[in-house]
Design a protein around this motif. Structure first.
Motif, PDB file in Angstrom:
ATOM      1  N   ALA A  96       0.823  -1.205   0.000  1.00 43.12           N
ATOM      2  CA  ALA A  96       0.000   0.000   0.000  1.00 43.12           C
ATOM      3  C   ALA A  96       0.858   1.256   0.000  1.00 43.12           C
ATOM      4  CB  ALA A  96      -0.930  -0.001   1.212  1.00 43.12           C
ATOM      5  N   LEU A  97       2.035   1.201   0.621  1.00 44.98           N
ATOM      6  CA  LEU A  97       2.948   2.338   0.581  1.00 44.98           C
ATOM      7  C   LEU A  97       3.412   2.621  -0.843  1.00 44.98           C
ATOM      8  CD1 LEU A  97       4.855   4.462   1.785  1.00 44.98           C
ATOM      9  CD2 LEU A  97       6.472   2.605   2.295  1.00 44.98           C
ATOM     10  N   PHE A  98       3.746   1.574  -1.596  1.00 46.77           N
ATOM     11  CA  PHE A  98       4.138   1.767  -2.989  1.00 46.77           C
ATOM     12  C   PHE A  98       2.979   2.313  -3.811  1.00 46.77           C
ATOM     13  CE2 PHE A  98       7.459  -1.075  -1.568  1.00 46.77           C
ATOM     14  CZ  PHE A  98       8.569  -0.696  -2.306  1.00 46.77           C
ATOM     15  N   LEU A  99       1.778   1.835  -3.528  1.00 51.84           N
ATOM     16  CA  LEU A  99       0.608   2.336  -4.249  1.00 51.84           C
ATOM     17  C   LEU A  99       0.392   3.814  -3.956  1.00 51.84           C
ATOM     18  CD1 LEU A  99      -1.967   1.535  -5.970  1.00 51.84           C
ATOM     19  CD2 LEU A  99      -3.143   1.443  -3.775  1.00 51.84           C
ATOM     20  N   ALA A 100       0.494   4.204  -2.686  1.00 55.45           N
ATOM     21  CA  ALA A 100       0.310   5.608  -2.321  1.00 55.45           C
ATOM     22  C   ALA A 100       1.381   6.493  -2.941  1.00 55.45           C
ATOM     23  CB  ALA A 100       0.319   5.747  -0.795  1.00 55.45           C
ATOM     24  N   ALA A 101       2.614   5.987  -3.028  1.00 54.91           N
ATOM     25  CA  ALA A 101       3.680   6.772  -3.639  1.00 54.91           C
ATOM     26  C   ALA A 101       3.472   6.944  -5.139  1.00 54.91           C
ATOM     27  CB  ALA A 101       5.031   6.100  -3.373  1.00 54.91           C
ATOM     28  N   PHE A 102       2.759   6.004  -5.754  1.00 52.07           N
ATOM     29  CA  PHE A 102       2.510   6.090  -7.192  1.00 52.07           C
ATOM     30  C   PHE A 102       1.264   6.904  -7.520  1.00 52.07           C
ATOM     31  CE2 PHE A 102       0.645   4.399 -11.145  1.00 52.07           C
ATOM     32  CZ  PHE A 102       1.698   4.613 -12.015  1.00 52.07           C
ATOM     33  N   VAL A 103       0.205   6.727  -6.721  1.00 54.49           N
ATOM     34  CA  VAL A 103      -1.073   7.370  -7.015  1.00 54.49           C
ATOM     35  C   VAL A 103      -1.201   8.735  -6.326  1.00 54.49           C
ATOM     36  CG1 VAL A 103      -3.586   7.145  -6.822  1.00 54.49           C
ATOM     37  CG2 VAL A 103      -2.184   5.151  -7.384  1.00 54.49           C
ATOM     38  N   GLY A 104      -0.727   8.823  -5.087  1.00 57.75           N
ATOM     39  CA  GLY A 104      -0.941  10.026  -4.292  1.00 57.75           C
ATOM     40  C   GLY A 104      -0.413  11.318  -4.893  1.00 57.75           C
ATOM     41  N   PRO A 105       0.825  11.354  -5.407  1.00 57.41           N
ATOM     42  CA  PRO A 105       1.349  12.620  -5.931  1.00 57.41           C
ATOM     43  C   PRO A 105       0.560  13.205  -7.089  1.00 57.41           C
ATOM     44  CG  PRO A 105       3.140  11.084  -5.517  1.00 57.41           C
ATOM     45  CD  PRO A 105       1.869  10.317  -5.340  1.00 57.41           C
ATOM     46  N   GLY A 106      -0.243  12.407  -7.766  1.00 55.51           N
ATOM     47  CA  GLY A 106      -0.995  12.928  -8.900  1.00 55.51           C
ATOM     48  C   GLY A 106      -2.396  13.394  -8.555  1.00 55.51           C
ATOM     49  N   GLN A 107      -2.709  13.477  -7.268  1.00 56.47           N
ATOM     50  CA  GLN A 107      -4.061  13.843  -6.881  1.00 56.47           C
ATOM     51  C   GLN A 107      -4.276  15.351  -6.827  1.00 56.47           C
ATOM     52  OE1 GLN A 107      -6.623  11.568  -6.525  1.00 56.47           O
ATOM     53  NE2 GLN A 107      -5.008  10.280  -7.392  1.00 56.47           N
ATOM     54  N   ILE A 108      -3.382  16.083  -6.183  1.00 60.20           N
ATOM     55  CA  ILE A 108      -3.575  17.520  -5.970  1.00 60.20           C
ATOM     56  C   ILE A 108      -2.647  18.364  -6.828  1.00 60.20           C
ATOM     57  CG2 ILE A 108      -3.463  19.361  -4.238  1.00 60.20           C
ATOM     58  CD1 ILE A 108      -4.384  17.428  -2.169  1.00 60.20           C
ATOM     59  N   LEU A 141      -8.606   2.197  -2.538  1.00 61.98           N
ATOM     60  CA  LEU A 141      -7.609   1.278  -3.095  1.00 61.98           C
ATOM     61  C   LEU A 141      -6.827   0.571  -2.003  1.00 61.98           C
ATOM     62  CD1 LEU A 141      -6.220   3.415  -6.077  1.00 61.98           C
ATOM     63  CD2 LEU A 141      -7.795   1.485  -6.188  1.00 61.98           C
ATOM     64  N   MET A 142      -6.393   1.313  -0.980  1.00 59.67           N
ATOM     65  CA  MET A 142      -5.595   0.701   0.074  1.00 59.67           C
ATOM     66  C   MET A 142      -6.441  -0.181   0.981  1.00 59.67           C
ATOM     67  SD  MET A 142      -2.713   3.539   1.102  1.00 59.67           S
ATOM     68  CE  MET A 142      -3.867   4.872   1.459  1.00 59.67           C
ATOM     69  N   SER A 143      -7.724   0.130   1.131  1.00 60.89           N
ATOM     70  CA  SER A 143      -8.593  -0.756   1.913  1.00 60.89           C
ATOM     71  C   SER A 143      -8.733  -2.116   1.239  1.00 60.89           C
ATOM     72  CB  SER A 143      -9.973  -0.115   2.090  1.00 60.89           C
ATOM     73  OG  SER A 143      -9.904   1.046   2.891  1.00 60.89           O
ATOM     74  N   ILE A 182      -5.382   2.848  10.608  1.00 60.87           N
ATOM     75  CA  ILE A 182      -4.347   3.778  11.068  1.00 60.87           C
ATOM     76  C   ILE A 182      -3.318   3.997   9.964  1.00 60.87           C
ATOM     77  CG2 ILE A 182      -2.436   4.031  12.695  1.00 60.87           C
ATOM     78  CD1 ILE A 182      -4.170   2.567  14.749  1.00 60.87           C
ATOM     79  N   TRP A 183      -2.886   2.921   9.350  1.00 59.18           N
ATOM     80  CA  TRP A 183      -1.895   3.012   8.275  1.00 59.18           C
ATOM     81  C   TRP A 183      -2.467   3.713   7.045  1.00 59.18           C
ATOM     82  CZ3 TRP A 183       3.035   2.986   7.671  1.00 59.18           C
ATOM     83  CH2 TRP A 183       3.630   2.651   6.445  1.00 59.18           C
ATOM     84  N   ILE A 184      -3.714   3.419   6.712  1.00 57.25           N
ATOM     85  CA  ILE A 184      -4.346   4.013   5.525  1.00 57.25           C
ATOM     86  C   ILE A 184      -4.486   5.520   5.685  1.00 57.25           C
ATOM     87  CG2 ILE A 184      -6.538   4.161   4.272  1.00 57.25           C
ATOM     88  CD1 ILE A 184      -6.818   1.135   4.699  1.00 57.25           C
ATOM     89  N   LEU A 185      -4.997   5.967   6.812  1.00 52.47           N
ATOM     90  CA  LEU A 185      -5.176   7.406   7.031  1.00 52.47           C
ATOM     91  C   LEU A 185      -3.834   8.125   7.055  1.00 52.47           C
ATOM     92  CD1 LEU A 185      -8.012   7.423   9.730  1.00 52.47           C
ATOM     93  CD2 LEU A 185      -8.198   7.907   7.282  1.00 52.47           C
TER      94      LEU A 185
END
Length: 300
Positions: A96-108, A141-143, A182-185
């Motif tokens: 999920a950390l790799f997913l957040a690093a890939f998807v998160g930066p393109g959100q805002i 996605l992370m859930s 906790i990890w997801i938030l």
């Protein structure tokens, strides 16, 4: 349109409920994410380990399968206990950390780079709803990668083992659900905060790993130089692992955390310090978002 022509008519169609307006953002975001072949393959591949865990659970309760494989004693090799479920959650959380690093930066960052925030906030759409809409993409996605497969494996084990096992091990389901949240938030807030402040997506994704791994190395240096354990306050994996052990086992600790989230013996921090450190990190992320998510930007 010229006003004197009197051809303007207000919108008379059905209005979207105010509580569900933020769902417009993830609807279009998921459509964009589906176009990424790499993300689709990575997301599908993240379910390999839960499938292996489910297969282990099934095989241990299937005498004919054990006889076919010639491993009648396999039931004693792998125990379906707290370590089994914590390692499942730990492995999936690292993915999920790799997913957040890939998807998160393109959100805002694209909205800020193209001055699109004023278009969002000029409508009946608050800053909180905007952040919730962006965050819901990562949360869903992370859930699906963390607590959903964990609870499914728990349900499969409970179905095969019996209701008494479910009653005796209900804390495993409790720990899986709340530990994952906790990890997801934490990941969602951190990814959005970095996306808001770093407009170059590769740099924001790299900072996601820097916050975890570089900060952990910095904490290890503090521990080594000062001969203390308080440097672990910079190690997010250590903080999360300590909280997970408490949620899964309470005061009767038999493990030192999950895979990738180990708590070294003799370096434990007070539990209230771990909760406070994680809370402070979330508040910092919220402050960073509040500074950037505005309808107008003042350039000095």
């Amino acid at each position: 349109m010229a006003v004197y022509k009197k051809t303007y008519r207000p919108y008379e169609g059905e209005l979207t409920s105010s509580w569900s307006r933020f769902l417009v953002i993830p609807r279009y975001a998921f459509a964009d994410l589906r176009s990424s072949r790499f993300l689709s393959l990575f997301f599908i591949g993240s379910f390999i380990y839960p499938l292996i865990c489910a297969l282990i659970i099934y095989v241990q309760h299937n005498a004919s399968a054990l006889g076919l494989l010639g491993v009648q004693g396999a039931r004693n090799l792998i125990s379906i206990n707290v370590t089994f479920f914590m390692n499942l959650l730990g492995w999936q959380s690292m993915l999920a950390l790799f997913l957040a690093a890939f998807v998160g930066p393109g959100q805002i960052s694209p909205d800020l780079a193209n001055n699109a925030l004023s278009l969002y906030l000029a409508r009946p759409f608050s800053r909180v709803e905007y952040v919730l809409g962006k965050m819901s993409v990562l949360v869903v996605l992370m859930s699906l990668m963390t607590w959903v497969p964990g609870l499914l494996c728990f349900g499969l084990q409970g179905y095969l083992e019996g209701w008494q096992w479910v009653r005796d091990n209900a804390r495993l389901a409790f720990g899986t659900f709340f530990s994952a949240w906790i990890w997801i938030l934490l990941l969602a807030l951190l990814a959005l905060a970095l996306s808001a402040w770093v407009k170059w997506k590769p740099a924001a994704g790299g900072l996601m790993f820097g916050v975890f791994f570089v900060a952990a190395a910095f904490g290890a240096v503090i521990n080594g130089v000062q001969r203390t354990r308080w440097g672990n306050l910079f190690n997010i994996s250590h903080l999360v692992g300590s909280v997970w052990v408490q949620l899964f086992e309470g005061s009767n600790k038999t493990t030192n955390g999950a895979v990738f989230f180990r708590v070294q013996a003799g370096e434990e921090l007070p539990l209230w310090c771990c909760w406070m450190a994680l809370g402070v990190l979330c508040l910092i992320c919220l402050y960073m978002l509040a500074r950037k998510i505005r309808g107008a930007e003042v350039v000095r």
